[in-house]
Scaffold this motif. Structure first.
Motif, PDB file in Angstrom:
ATOM      1  N   ASP A 118      -0.326  -3.634  15.816  1.00  0.00           N
ATOM      2  CA  ASP A 118      -0.488  -2.650  14.744  1.00  0.00           C
ATOM      3  C   ASP A 118      -0.995  -3.294  13.462  1.00  0.00           C
ATOM      4  O   ASP A 118      -1.573  -2.612  12.618  1.00  0.00           O
ATOM      5  N   ALA A 119      -0.760  -4.592  13.311  1.00  0.00           N
ATOM      6  CA  ALA A 119      -1.144  -5.281  12.082  1.00  0.00           C
ATOM      7  C   ALA A 119      -1.323  -6.770  12.351  1.00  0.00           C
ATOM      8  O   ALA A 119      -0.839  -7.299  13.355  1.00  0.00           O
ATOM      9  N   ILE A 124      -2.528  -4.038   3.640  1.00  0.00           N
ATOM     10  CA  ILE A 124      -1.450  -3.083   3.385  1.00  0.00           C
ATOM     11  C   ILE A 124      -0.257  -3.733   2.686  1.00  0.00           C
ATOM     12  O   ILE A 124       0.611  -3.049   2.168  1.00  0.00           O
ATOM     13  N   PHE A 160       5.096   1.877   6.848  1.00  0.00           N
ATOM     14  CA  PHE A 160       5.428   0.595   7.449  1.00  0.00           C
ATOM     15  C   PHE A 160       6.340   0.752   8.667  1.00  0.00           C
ATOM     16  O   PHE A 160       6.456  -0.156   9.466  1.00  0.00           O
ATOM     17  N   GLN A 193      -2.739  -6.984   7.263  1.00  0.00           N
ATOM     18  CA  GLN A 193      -3.845  -6.052   7.357  1.00  0.00           C
ATOM     19  C   GLN A 193      -3.561  -5.054   8.473  1.00  0.00           C
ATOM     20  O   GLN A 193      -3.083  -5.426   9.543  1.00  0.00           O
ATOM     21  N   ASP A 194      -3.874  -3.790   8.213  1.00  0.00           N
ATOM     22  CA  ASP A 194      -3.663  -2.710   9.173  1.00  0.00           C
ATOM     23  C   ASP A 194      -4.623  -2.862  10.347  1.00  0.00           C
ATOM     24  O   ASP A 194      -5.817  -3.102  10.155  1.00  0.00           O
ATOM     25  N   VAL A 248       4.509   0.203  11.958  1.00  0.00           N
ATOM     26  CA  VAL A 248       4.126  -1.154  12.362  1.00  0.00           C
ATOM     27  C   VAL A 248       5.232  -1.709  13.259  1.00  0.00           C
ATOM     28  O   VAL A 248       6.312  -2.052  12.794  1.00  0.00           O
ATOM     29  N   THR A 293      -7.491   0.087  10.380  1.00  0.00           N
ATOM     30  CA  THR A 293      -8.525   0.140   9.335  1.00  0.00           C
ATOM     31  C   THR A 293      -8.996  -1.235   8.884  1.00  0.00           C
ATOM     32  O   THR A 293     -10.063  -1.351   8.301  1.00  0.00           O
ATOM     33  N   CYS A 337      -6.699  -6.583  16.809  1.00  0.00           N
ATOM     34  CA  CYS A 337      -5.525  -5.733  17.040  1.00  0.00           C
ATOM     35  C   CYS A 337      -5.699  -4.881  18.293  1.00  0.00           C
ATOM     36  O   CYS A 337      -4.742  -4.662  19.039  1.00  0.00           O
ATOM     37  N   MET A 388       0.802   3.614   3.114  1.00  0.00           N
ATOM     38  CA  MET A 388       1.078   3.069   4.438  1.00  0.00           C
ATOM     39  C   MET A 388       2.505   3.386   4.876  1.00  0.00           C
ATOM     40  O   MET A 388       3.452   3.219   4.115  1.00  0.00           O
ATOM     41  N   ASN A 416       0.859  -1.179   0.000  1.00  0.00           N
ATOM     42  CA  ASN A 416       0.000   0.000   0.000  1.00  0.00           C
ATOM     43  C   ASN A 416       0.902   1.239   0.000  1.00  0.00           C
ATOM     44  O   ASN A 416       1.675   1.434   0.940  1.00  0.00           O
TER      45      ASN A 416
END
Length: 188
Positions: A108-109, A146, A33, A138-139, A36, A142, A102, A31, A28
């Motif tokens: 965070d992911a 990602i 990173f 996945q985030d 994370v 949201t 999460c 994003m 993404n």
């Protein structure tokens, strides 16, 4: 150049290209990173013939991810308890389930995966080990994907088919190659 030599050269070039890995990776672009820091790795969905293959590959992935020293990985027991508490029954949770998971784990992911092949494959004259794996991250805020990547390592190559060899590399080595390939895709 003679026509027979030219055809042979084209054949060798086609073989070389067929052996080149093709990575289908998604990052993404929006994003960060670097944000994370904590990742929960869910149990992988197992489509292989080996009933314990997904657990073995997940363990290798978690250890390799930890060894990068760039993220903290939530222990698998904590992940299992949270998955059970939230009644997440699918190997690919919804965005809402990811956000709840999460939040519960302070991650965070989330990484989810599908093990497509694991173990020995055979042709009429050759055998070798293969590991094929697809992962996505996945985030936690949201629930959106990602990152996604796939890797397939090992298998019976054209030379083994031609010469009829057996064996190949041990499945543990092939698993590590597939995991290393995925981590390279993730951190590039």
């Amino acid at each position: 150049m003679r026509p027979a030599f030219k055809r042979f050269a084209i054949f060798l070039a086609a073989l070389a290209l067929a052996g080149c890995p093709r990575h289908r990776t998604y990052h993404n672009p929006d994003m960060d990173f670097g944000a994370v820091k904590t990742i929960a790795v869910l149990p992988f969905w197992n489509l292989s013939k080996d009933p314990q293959g997904a657990d073995r590959v997940r363990d290798v992935f978690v250890n390799a991810l930890l060894s990068t020293n760039s993220v903290y990985v939530v222990p698998t027991g904590e992940v299992a308890r949270a998955v059970q508490r939230l009644n997440i029954s699918t190997p690919t949770p919804s965005s809402d389930e990811v956000m709840k998971l999460c939040s519960m784990l302070k991650a965070d992911a989330v990484v989810v995966g599908v093990l497509k092949e694991y173990g020995e494959v055979r042709t009429s004259s050759a055998t070798a080990n293969v590991v094929a794996l697809s992962l996505q991250m996945q985030d936690g805020g949201t629930g959106k994907v990602i990152w996604a990547g796939a890797s397939s390592k090992g298998g019976v190559g054209w030379s083994a088919r031609l010469l009829g060899s057996t064996g190949g590399e041990p499945v543990n080595d092939v698993t590590e190659q597939a995991v290393d390939d995925l981590l390279e895709q993730l951190f590039k």
